[in-house]
Design a protein around this motif. Structure first.
Motif, PDB file in Angstrom:
ATOM      1  N   PRO A 100      18.010   4.260 -22.762  1.00 27.81           N
ATOM      2  CA  PRO A 100      17.948   3.531 -24.039  1.00 27.81           C
ATOM      3  C   PRO A 100      18.224   2.035 -23.927  1.00 27.81           C
ATOM      4  O   PRO A 100      17.942   1.289 -24.875  1.00 27.81           O
ATOM      5  CB  PRO A 100      19.011   4.217 -24.886  1.00 27.81           C
ATOM      6  CG  PRO A 100      19.070   5.603 -24.351  1.00 27.81           C
ATOM      7  CD  PRO A 100      18.876   5.447 -22.868  1.00 27.81           C
ATOM      8  N   TYR A 101      18.762   1.591 -22.787  1.00 28.29           N
ATOM      9  CA  TYR A 101      19.184   0.194 -22.678  1.00 28.29           C
ATOM     10  C   TYR A 101      18.291  -0.654 -21.785  1.00 28.29           C
ATOM     11  O   TYR A 101      18.312  -1.881 -21.874  1.00 28.29           O
ATOM     12  CB  TYR A 101      20.621   0.133 -22.150  1.00 28.29           C
ATOM     13  CG  TYR A 101      21.553   0.989 -22.951  1.00 28.29           C
ATOM     14  CD1 TYR A 101      21.996   2.222 -22.459  1.00 28.29           C
ATOM     15  CD2 TYR A 101      21.982   0.590 -24.212  1.00 28.29           C
ATOM     16  CE1 TYR A 101      22.838   3.022 -23.209  1.00 28.29           C
ATOM     17  CE2 TYR A 101      22.832   1.385 -24.966  1.00 28.29           C
ATOM     18  CZ  TYR A 101      23.245   2.598 -24.460  1.00 28.29           C
ATOM     19  OH  TYR A 101      24.069   3.397 -25.201  1.00 28.29           O
ATOM     20  N   ARG A 102      17.523  -0.035 -20.920  1.00 30.13           N
ATOM     21  CA  ARG A 102      16.721  -0.827 -19.978  1.00 30.13           C
ATOM     22  C   ARG A 102      15.562  -0.039 -19.418  1.00 30.13           C
ATOM     23  O   ARG A 102      15.575   1.201 -19.415  1.00 30.13           O
ATOM     24  CB  ARG A 102      17.586  -1.330 -18.827  1.00 30.13           C
ATOM     25  CG  ARG A 102      18.249  -0.234 -18.028  1.00 30.13           C
ATOM     26  CD  ARG A 102      19.021  -0.765 -16.816  1.00 30.13           C
ATOM     27  NE  ARG A 102      19.957  -1.821 -17.124  1.00 30.13           N
ATOM     28  CZ  ARG A 102      21.200  -1.618 -17.538  1.00 30.13           C
ATOM     29  NH1 ARG A 102      21.631  -0.389 -17.709  1.00 30.13           N
ATOM     30  NH2 ARG A 102      21.991  -2.638 -17.767  1.00 30.13           N
ATOM     31  N   GLN A 103      14.558  -0.798 -18.976  1.00 32.52           N
ATOM     32  CA  GLN A 103      13.456  -0.251 -18.192  1.00 32.52           C
ATOM     33  C   GLN A 103      13.440  -1.016 -16.875  1.00 32.52           C
ATOM     34  O   GLN A 103      13.577  -2.231 -16.858  1.00 32.52           O
ATOM     35  CB  GLN A 103      12.114  -0.457 -18.895  1.00 32.52           C
ATOM     36  CG  GLN A 103      12.003   0.257 -20.232  1.00 32.52           C
ATOM     37  CD  GLN A 103      10.644   0.058 -20.860  1.00 32.52           C
ATOM     38  OE1 GLN A 103       9.620   0.475 -20.313  1.00 32.52           O
ATOM     39  NE2 GLN A 103      10.631  -0.592 -22.007  1.00 32.52           N
ATOM     40  N   VAL A 104      13.257  -0.285 -15.809  1.00 28.02           N
ATOM     41  CA  VAL A 104      13.313  -0.889 -14.480  1.00 28.02           C
ATOM     42  C   VAL A 104      12.055  -0.504 -13.703  1.00 28.02           C
ATOM     43  O   VAL A 104      11.608   0.655 -13.777  1.00 28.02           O
ATOM     44  CB  VAL A 104      14.559  -0.424 -13.703  1.00 28.02           C
ATOM     45  CG1 VAL A 104      14.697  -1.206 -12.405  1.00 28.02           C
ATOM     46  CG2 VAL A 104      15.812  -0.597 -14.551  1.00 28.02           C
ATOM     47  N   TRP A 105      11.501  -1.463 -12.993  1.00 31.03           N
ATOM     48  CA  TRP A 105      10.319  -1.225 -12.162  1.00 31.03           C
ATOM     49  C   TRP A 105      10.645  -1.500 -10.694  1.00 31.03           C
ATOM     50  O   TRP A 105      11.389  -2.438 -10.387  1.00 31.03           O
ATOM     51  CB  TRP A 105       9.173  -2.143 -12.577  1.00 31.03           C
ATOM     52  CG  TRP A 105       8.584  -1.820 -13.915  1.00 31.03           C
ATOM     53  CD1 TRP A 105       8.963  -2.332 -15.111  1.00 31.03           C
ATOM     54  CD2 TRP A 105       7.528  -0.898 -14.184  1.00 31.03           C
ATOM     55  NE1 TRP A 105       8.189  -1.789 -16.115  1.00 31.03           N
ATOM     56  CE2 TRP A 105       7.304  -0.909 -15.575  1.00 31.03           C
ATOM     57  CE3 TRP A 105       6.731  -0.068 -13.385  1.00 31.03           C
ATOM     58  CZ2 TRP A 105       6.327  -0.127 -16.198  1.00 31.03           C
ATOM     59  CZ3 TRP A 105       5.757   0.716 -13.994  1.00 31.03           C
ATOM     60  CH2 TRP A 105       5.566   0.683 -15.381  1.00 31.03           C
ATOM     61  N   GLY A 106      10.050  -0.720  -9.813  1.00 31.24           N
ATOM     62  CA  GLY A 106      10.127  -1.001  -8.392  1.00 31.24           C
ATOM     63  C   GLY A 106       9.120  -2.078  -8.017  1.00 31.24           C
ATOM     64  O   GLY A 106       8.312  -2.523  -8.840  1.00 31.24           O
ATOM     65  N   GLN A 107       9.165  -2.480  -6.757  1.00 36.76           N
ATOM     66  CA  GLN A 107       8.300  -3.565  -6.302  1.00 36.76           C
ATOM     67  C   GLN A 107       6.889  -3.086  -5.978  1.00 36.76           C
ATOM     68  O   GLN A 107       5.971  -3.890  -5.851  1.00 36.76           O
ATOM     69  CB  GLN A 107       8.910  -4.236  -5.065  1.00 36.76           C
ATOM     70  CG  GLN A 107       8.701  -3.496  -3.745  1.00 36.76           C
ATOM     71  CD  GLN A 107       9.617  -2.301  -3.575  1.00 36.76           C
ATOM     72  OE1 GLN A 107      10.458  -2.004  -4.432  1.00 36.76           O
ATOM     73  NE2 GLN A 107       9.472  -1.594  -2.460  1.00 36.76           N
ATOM     74  N   GLY A 108       6.721  -1.790  -5.869  1.00 39.20           N
ATOM     75  CA  GLY A 108       5.402  -1.220  -5.594  1.00 39.20           C
ATOM     76  C   GLY A 108       5.207  -0.895  -4.133  1.00 39.20           C
ATOM     77  O   GLY A 108       5.710  -1.594  -3.250  1.00 39.20           O
ATOM     78  N   THR A 109       4.495   0.191  -3.886  1.00 34.15           N
ATOM     79  CA  THR A 109       4.151   0.579  -2.517  1.00 34.15           C
ATOM     80  C   THR A 109       2.660   0.921  -2.482  1.00 34.15           C
ATOM     81  O   THR A 109       2.158   1.614  -3.364  1.00 34.15           O
ATOM     82  CB  THR A 109       5.019   1.757  -2.040  1.00 34.15           C
ATOM     83  OG1 THR A 109       4.739   2.036  -0.667  1.00 34.15           O
ATOM     84  CG2 THR A 109       4.803   3.015  -2.865  1.00 34.15           C
ATOM     85  N   LEU A 110       1.975   0.415  -1.490  1.00 34.14           N
ATOM     86  CA  LEU A 110       0.529   0.573  -1.413  1.00 34.14           C
ATOM     87  C   LEU A 110       0.139   1.895  -0.779  1.00 34.14           C
ATOM     88  O   LEU A 110       0.636   2.256   0.297  1.00 34.14           O
ATOM     89  CB  LEU A 110      -0.081  -0.578  -0.608  1.00 34.14           C
ATOM     90  CG  LEU A 110      -1.598  -0.544  -0.399  1.00 34.14           C
ATOM     91  CD1 LEU A 110      -2.333  -0.618  -1.733  1.00 34.14           C
ATOM     92  CD2 LEU A 110      -2.017  -1.684   0.529  1.00 34.14           C
ATOM     93  N   VAL A 111      -0.729   2.606  -1.464  1.00 41.01           N
ATOM     94  CA  VAL A 111      -1.322   3.826  -0.933  1.00 41.01           C
ATOM     95  C   VAL A 111      -2.826   3.573  -0.775  1.00 41.01           C
ATOM     96  O   VAL A 111      -3.511   3.231  -1.744  1.00 41.01           O
ATOM     97  CB  VAL A 111      -1.086   5.028  -1.866  1.00 41.01           C
ATOM     98  CG1 VAL A 111      -1.886   6.247  -1.391  1.00 41.01           C
ATOM     99  CG2 VAL A 111       0.395   5.349  -1.937  1.00 41.01           C
ATOM    100  N   THR A 112      -3.309   3.727   0.440  1.00 39.28           N
ATOM    101  CA  THR A 112      -4.723   3.521   0.722  1.00 39.28           C
ATOM    102  C   THR A 112      -5.311   4.810   1.262  1.00 39.28           C
ATOM    103  O   THR A 112      -4.814   5.345   2.270  1.00 39.28           O
ATOM    104  CB  THR A 112      -4.927   2.394   1.739  1.00 39.28           C
ATOM    105  OG1 THR A 112      -4.319   1.193   1.255  1.00 39.28           O
ATOM    106  CG2 THR A 112      -6.414   2.132   1.955  1.00 39.28           C
ATOM    107  N   VAL A 113      -6.343   5.304   0.597  1.00 34.06           N
ATOM    108  CA  VAL A 113      -7.002   6.539   1.017  1.00 34.06           C
ATOM    109  C   VAL A 113      -8.383   6.169   1.534  1.00 34.06           C
ATOM    110  O   VAL A 113      -9.207   5.605   0.800  1.00 34.06           O
ATOM    111  CB  VAL A 113      -7.110   7.543  -0.137  1.00 34.06           C
ATOM    112  CG1 VAL A 113      -7.715   8.856   0.377  1.00 34.06           C
ATOM    113  CG2 VAL A 113      -5.749   7.798  -0.761  1.00 34.06           C
ATOM    114  N   SER A 114      -8.621   6.477   2.792  1.00 34.15           N
ATOM    115  CA  SER A 114      -9.917   6.171   3.386  1.00 34.15           C
ATOM    116  C   SER A 114     -10.867   7.345   3.192  1.00 34.15           C
ATOM    117  O   SER A 114     -10.468   8.508   3.322  1.00 34.15           O
ATOM    118  CB  SER A 114      -9.758   5.858   4.869  1.00 34.15           C
ATOM    119  OG  SER A 114      -9.234   6.975   5.553  1.00 34.15           O
ATOM    120  N   SER A 115     -12.092   7.024   2.882  1.00 35.23           N
ATOM    121  CA  SER A 115     -13.078   8.083   2.623  1.00 35.23           C
ATOM    122  C   SER A 115     -13.777   8.514   3.897  1.00 35.23           C
ATOM    123  O   SER A 115     -13.622   7.911   4.943  1.00 35.23           O
ATOM    124  CB  SER A 115     -14.102   7.591   1.607  1.00 35.23           C
ATOM    125  OG  SER A 115     -14.729   6.425   2.069  1.00 35.23           O
TER     126      SER A 115
END
Length: 115
Positions: A100-115
């Motif tokens: 109820p007091y905050r929203q927090v985000w991570g810095q992100g991590t890249l996922v790459t899927v090769s076809s």
């Protein structure tokens, strides 16, 4: 101050699996919901999966049956098991947590899927 630290992204072939982890640092915090969003190049950020502290789960239709979210409330950690990965799952995956007091985000991590 709370930070979300993600790990587990990388390069995988289509049909493969990856497991993302996200741990909240800092003491004295708990979160009503923790989960994952993703943003592909040129697209808006979208919800992948969210899990409440009570166990309710919201998973995007595009990943149902392939992705599983789990959570350790005591450790303020959330996981995303991704199976049968597709090229279109390629994105930066962001950890998300809220109370109820905050929203927090991570810095992100890249996922790459090769076809």
């Amino acid at each position: 101050q709370v930070q979300l630290v993600e790990s587990g992204g990388g390069l995988v072939q289509a049909g493969g699996s990856l497991r993302l982890s996200c741990a909240a640092s800092g003491n004295g915090f708990s979160f009503n919901a923790m989960g994952w969003y993703r943003q592909a190049p040129g697209k808006q950020r979208e919800l992948v999966a969210l899990k409440t502290s009570g166990g309710s789960t919201n998973i995007a239709d595009s990943v149902k049956g392939r992705f599983t979210i789990s959570r350790d409330n005591a450790k303020n950690t959330v996981y995303l098991q991704m199976n049968s990965l597709k090229f279109e799952d390629t994105a930066v995956y962001y950890c998300y947590a809220m109370n109820p007091y905050r929203q927090v985000w991570g810095q992100g991590t890249l996922v790459t899927v090769s076809s």
